[in-house]
Design a protein around this motif. Structure first.
Motif, PDB file in Angstrom:
ATOM      1  N   PHE A 252       0.810  -1.225   0.000  1.00 22.39           N
ATOM      2  CA  PHE A 252       0.000   0.000   0.000  1.00 22.39           C
ATOM      3  C   PHE A 252       0.843   1.275   0.000  1.00 22.39           C
ATOM      4  O   PHE A 252       0.611   2.175  -0.814  1.00 22.39           O
ATOM      5  N   PRO A 253       1.815   1.417   0.910  1.00 27.52           N
ATOM      6  CA  PRO A 253       2.569   2.676   0.942  1.00 27.52           C
ATOM      7  C   PRO A 253       3.346   2.967  -0.334  1.00 27.52           C
ATOM      8  O   PRO A 253       3.503   4.125  -0.714  1.00 27.52           O
ATOM      9  N   THR A 254       3.840   1.930  -1.011  1.00 31.86           N
ATOM     10  CA  THR A 254       4.566   2.173  -2.263  1.00 31.86           C
ATOM     11  C   THR A 254       3.602   2.419  -3.414  1.00 31.86           C
ATOM     12  O   THR A 254       3.869   3.224  -4.305  1.00 31.86           O
ATOM     13  N   TYR A 255       2.459   1.742  -3.382  1.00 32.32           N
ATOM     14  CA  TYR A 255       1.424   1.932  -4.401  1.00 32.32           C
ATOM     15  C   TYR A 255       0.885   3.360  -4.386  1.00 32.32           C
ATOM     16  O   TYR A 255       0.582   3.947  -5.428  1.00 32.32           O
ATOM     17  N   THR A 256       0.772   3.937  -3.175  1.00 27.92           N
ATOM     18  CA  THR A 256       0.235   5.295  -3.041  1.00 27.92           C
ATOM     19  C   THR A 256       1.330   6.358  -2.973  1.00 27.92           C
ATOM     20  O   THR A 256       1.038   7.540  -2.807  1.00 27.92           O
ATOM     21  N   HIS A 257       2.592   5.944  -3.052  1.00 25.38           N
ATOM     22  CA  HIS A 257       3.757   6.836  -3.053  1.00 25.38           C
ATOM     23  C   HIS A 257       4.008   7.518  -1.704  1.00 25.38           C
ATOM     24  O   HIS A 257       4.608   8.590  -1.655  1.00 25.38           O
ATOM     25  N   ASP A 258       3.552   6.882  -0.618  1.00 25.19           N
ATOM     26  CA  ASP A 258       4.015   7.319   0.700  1.00 25.19           C
ATOM     27  C   ASP A 258       5.465   6.886   0.903  1.00 25.19           C
ATOM     28  O   ASP A 258       6.229   7.551   1.603  1.00 25.19           O
ATOM     29  N   GLY A 259       5.825   5.759   0.325  1.00 23.07           N
ATOM     30  CA  GLY A 259       7.195   5.255   0.363  1.00 23.07           C
ATOM     31  C   GLY A 259       7.659   4.934  -1.040  1.00 23.07           C
ATOM     32  O   GLY A 259       6.839   4.771  -1.955  1.00 23.07           O
ATOM     33  N   ARG A 260       8.949   4.853  -1.227  1.00 23.43           N
ATOM     34  CA  ARG A 260       9.502   4.584  -2.550  1.00 23.43           C
ATOM     35  C   ARG A 260       9.691   3.092  -2.755  1.00 23.43           C
ATOM     36  O   ARG A 260      10.046   2.362  -1.830  1.00 23.43           O
ATOM     37  N   THR A 261       9.424   2.630  -3.990  1.00 23.42           N
ATOM     38  CA  THR A 261       9.666   1.226  -4.289  1.00 23.42           C
ATOM     39  C   THR A 261      11.159   0.942  -4.233  1.00 23.42           C
ATOM     40  O   THR A 261      11.976   1.763  -4.647  1.00 23.42           O
ATOM     41  N   SER A 262      11.493  -0.212  -3.706  1.00 21.56           N
ATOM     42  CA  SER A 262      12.899  -0.603  -3.603  1.00 21.56           C
ATOM     43  C   SER A 262      13.007  -2.106  -3.772  1.00 21.56           C
ATOM     44  O   SER A 262      12.106  -2.852  -3.381  1.00 21.56           O
ATOM     45  N   SER A 263      14.096  -2.551  -4.347  1.00 22.38           N
ATOM     46  CA  SER A 263      14.253  -3.968  -4.668  1.00 22.38           C
ATOM     47  C   SER A 263      14.371  -4.852  -3.439  1.00 22.38           C
ATOM     48  O   SER A 263      14.216  -6.067  -3.538  1.00 22.38           O
ATOM     49  N   ASP A 264      14.626  -4.250  -2.262  1.00 24.40           N
ATOM     50  CA  ASP A 264      14.684  -5.066  -1.047  1.00 24.40           C
ATOM     51  C   ASP A 264      13.324  -5.158  -0.351  1.00 24.40           C
ATOM     52  O   ASP A 264      13.184  -5.834   0.669  1.00 24.40           O
ATOM     53  N   PHE A 265      12.315  -4.486  -0.896  1.00 28.48           N
ATOM     54  CA  PHE A 265      10.951  -4.509  -0.364  1.00 28.48           C
ATOM     55  C   PHE A 265      10.916  -4.113   1.115  1.00 28.48           C
ATOM     56  O   PHE A 265      10.171  -4.685   1.916  1.00 28.48           O
ATOM     57  N   VAL A 266      11.705  -3.107   1.468  1.00 29.53           N
ATOM     58  CA  VAL A 266      11.771  -2.634   2.847  1.00 29.53           C
ATOM     59  C   VAL A 266      11.282  -1.197   2.907  1.00 29.53           C
ATOM     60  O   VAL A 266      11.628  -0.370   2.061  1.00 29.53           O
ATOM     61  N   LEU A 267      10.467  -0.908   3.920  1.00 28.17           N
ATOM     62  CA  LEU A 267       9.979   0.447   4.150  1.00 28.17           C
ATOM     63  C   LEU A 267      10.854   1.156   5.169  1.00 28.17           C
ATOM     64  O   LEU A 267      11.456   0.505   6.030  1.00 28.17           O
ATOM     65  N   PRO A 268      10.919   2.481   5.116  1.00 28.61           N
ATOM     66  CA  PRO A 268      11.673   3.208   6.146  1.00 28.61           C
ATOM     67  C   PRO A 268      11.037   3.019   7.514  1.00 28.61           C
ATOM     68  O   PRO A 268       9.835   2.783   7.635  1.00 28.61           O
ATOM     69  N   ALA A 269      11.859   3.123   8.561  1.00 25.56           N
ATOM     70  CA  ALA A 269      11.368   2.895   9.922  1.00 25.56           C
ATOM     71  C   ALA A 269      10.279   3.880  10.291  1.00 25.56           C
ATOM     72  O   ALA A 269       9.309   3.542  10.978  1.00 25.56           O
ATOM     73  N   SER A 270      10.413   5.131   9.847  1.00 25.44           N
ATOM     74  CA  SER A 270       9.422   6.165  10.147  1.00 25.44           C
ATOM     75  C   SER A 270       8.685   6.510   8.852  1.00 25.44           C
ATOM     76  O   SER A 270       9.306   6.881   7.857  1.00 25.44           O
ATOM     77  N   LEU A 271       7.363   6.370   8.894  1.00 30.21           N
ATOM     78  CA  LEU A 271       6.597   6.584   7.665  1.00 30.21           C
ATOM     79  C   LEU A 271       5.205   7.100   8.010  1.00 30.21           C
ATOM     80  O   LEU A 271       4.477   6.486   8.794  1.00 30.21           O
ATOM     81  N   LEU A 272       4.831   8.237   7.442  1.00 30.66           N
ATOM     82  CA  LEU A 272       3.497   8.797   7.613  1.00 30.66           C
ATOM     83  C   LEU A 272       2.636   8.338   6.433  1.00 30.66           C
ATOM     84  O   LEU A 272       2.938   8.648   5.280  1.00 30.66           O
ATOM     85  N   LEU A 273       1.575   7.607   6.719  1.00 29.58           N
ATOM     86  CA  LEU A 273       0.759   6.993   5.672  1.00 29.58           C
ATOM     87  C   LEU A 273      -0.338   7.937   5.186  1.00 29.58           C
ATOM     88  O   LEU A 273      -1.519   7.578   5.147  1.00 29.58           O
ATOM     89  N   ARG A 274       0.044   9.117   4.779  1.00 31.24           N
ATOM     90  CA  ARG A 274      -0.933  10.135   4.377  1.00 31.24           C
ATOM     91  C   ARG A 274      -1.696   9.719   3.109  1.00 31.24           C
ATOM     92  O   ARG A 274      -2.930   9.731   3.082  1.00 31.24           O
ATOM     93  N   ASN A 275      -1.001   9.360   2.061  1.00 25.66           N
ATOM     94  CA  ASN A 275      -1.654   8.960   0.813  1.00 25.66           C
ATOM     95  C   ASN A 275      -2.365   7.619   0.959  1.00 25.66           C
ATOM     96  O   ASN A 275      -3.429   7.401   0.376  1.00 25.66           O
ATOM     97  N   THR A 276      -1.753   6.721   1.727  1.00 27.09           N
ATOM     98  CA  THR A 276      -2.374   5.420   1.974  1.00 27.09           C
ATOM     99  C   THR A 276      -3.708   5.595   2.673  1.00 27.09           C
ATOM    100  O   THR A 276      -4.699   4.928   2.331  1.00 27.09           O
TER     101      THR A 276
END
Length: 348
Positions: A252-276
């Protein structure tokens, strides 16, 4: 957008404002000899340099609009002709009236071309992987849709058949970030339009490719079939298989661009899910009860572990779940919403 636009020379574009060649040269800062070479040429856009074009766009009314319209329609006409040669007819009315950006829609038509031409797996997967995102997904949804007035193709059957043939090729490919994304995107769209699994995951130790393909299939089937048993099986799978849960949380966060897609499929530790949060709230009000059950029982608990504020919209989430849950006919969906609402109200 005007469908029958013809190439226009600089002299024709500036005619309505009464400017001549000298006027354009002085106001744009270009040499008059440069303007002269382009002045009466209908194909001047193919001859001009980037710096000169920027100068014209910034100083001559109508140039910027013409450049965009002409470029989009030129690409559209080329794609329509190439798809027609492959046996796919584009519904121009649906293309022109869509609320999705024309560039996304044209990219979707090009994706169709790569698929039906059975091009190299690496090329197709690289192209499809760029459709991970809400607006890109809407474009692909229109591409595969059979709904008259909404579907970009008058009959997408050949595209669906070609897509089904492509899936095993993508699934055999060795680990690749692009192939994993492409496999998810393709299985999601085809499962959504056919209402059937495109391909059953092989019994093996779950990996990212298998897990992400399963998610694409499940999401498509939930939307098309309203199957609560499927949503429940998916929830149980996530409870016992960490890689499934990790990819679910990442999606969800990468689909909505709250987080960036990355080949390791890891999200940053701190993330505000505004778009999600905005996307989930939209889905709560618009999708069926099986999908609502999936949100309340599977995704939202994961999302709240990542961001307790849910994009600073906890109050909106609580209200949306209460409102939709009260209207649910399915007991499991109603109970899942109620359980989550109680948890949300008990949060500090």
């Amino acid at each position: 957008m005007t469908a029958d636009i013809e190439p226009r020379s600089l002299s024709e574009i500036t005619q309505d404002i009464g400017w001549n060649m000298s006027d354009v040269a002085v106001l744009s800062g270009l040499d008059e000899s440069t303007v002269c070479r382009l002045w009466d040429k209908a194909g001047w856009l193919d001859r001009i340099s980037g710096r000169s074009l920027q100068s014209l766009m910034a100083s001559v009314p109508g140039i910027a609009e013409y450049c965009m319209e002409h470029s989009i329609l030129k690409r559209r006409d080329e794609l329509v002709g190439e798809l027609q040669a492959e046996g796919l007819s584009v519904d121009l009315a649906a293309l022109e009236t869509s609320t999705v950006a024309q560039q996304h829609l044209l990219n979707a038509l090009e994706a169709a071309l790569h698929i039906v031409r059975n091009e190299a797996t690496q090329k197709v997967s690289s192209f499809l992987a760029r459709f991970w995102g809400r607006e890109q997904d809407r474009a692909l949804e229109a591409l595969y849709s059979t709904e008259r007035g909404h579907g970009l193709l008058k009959d997408p059957c050949k595209l669906v058949d070609s897509s089904i043939e492509l899936v095993p090729r993508l699934n055999r490919k060795t680990y690749s970030f692009h192939s994993i994304l492409a496999l998810n995107i393709l299985t999601h769209q085809v499962s959504k339009v056919t209402g059937a699994p495109v391909m059953e995951p092989a019994p093996q130790v779950p990996g990212r490719q298998t897990a992400f393909m399963m998610r694409g299939v499940v999401m498509g089937l939930l939307i098309s079939s309203n199957d609560l048993d499927l949503a429940e099986r998916y929830r149980r799978e996530l409870d016992t298989t960490p890689v499934y849960a990790a990819l679910e949380e990442w999606s969800f966060p990468t689909y909505t661009h709250d987080g960036r897609t990355s080949s390791d499929f890891v999200l940053p530790a701190s993330l505000l899910l505004r778009n999600t949060a905005a996307e989930v709230l939209r889905e709560i009000s618009s999708y069926n009860e099986a999908y609502l059950y999936y949100l309340a029982s599977t995704y939202l608990p994961l999302a709240l572990q990542r961001d307790l504020t849910f994009g600073s919209r906890i109050a909106d989430l609580t209200s949306a779940l209460e409102l939709r849950g009260a209207d649910c006919r399915e007991r499991r969906a109603r109970e899942a919403c109620g359980k989550l609402v109680r948890q949300l109200k008990g949060m500090p």
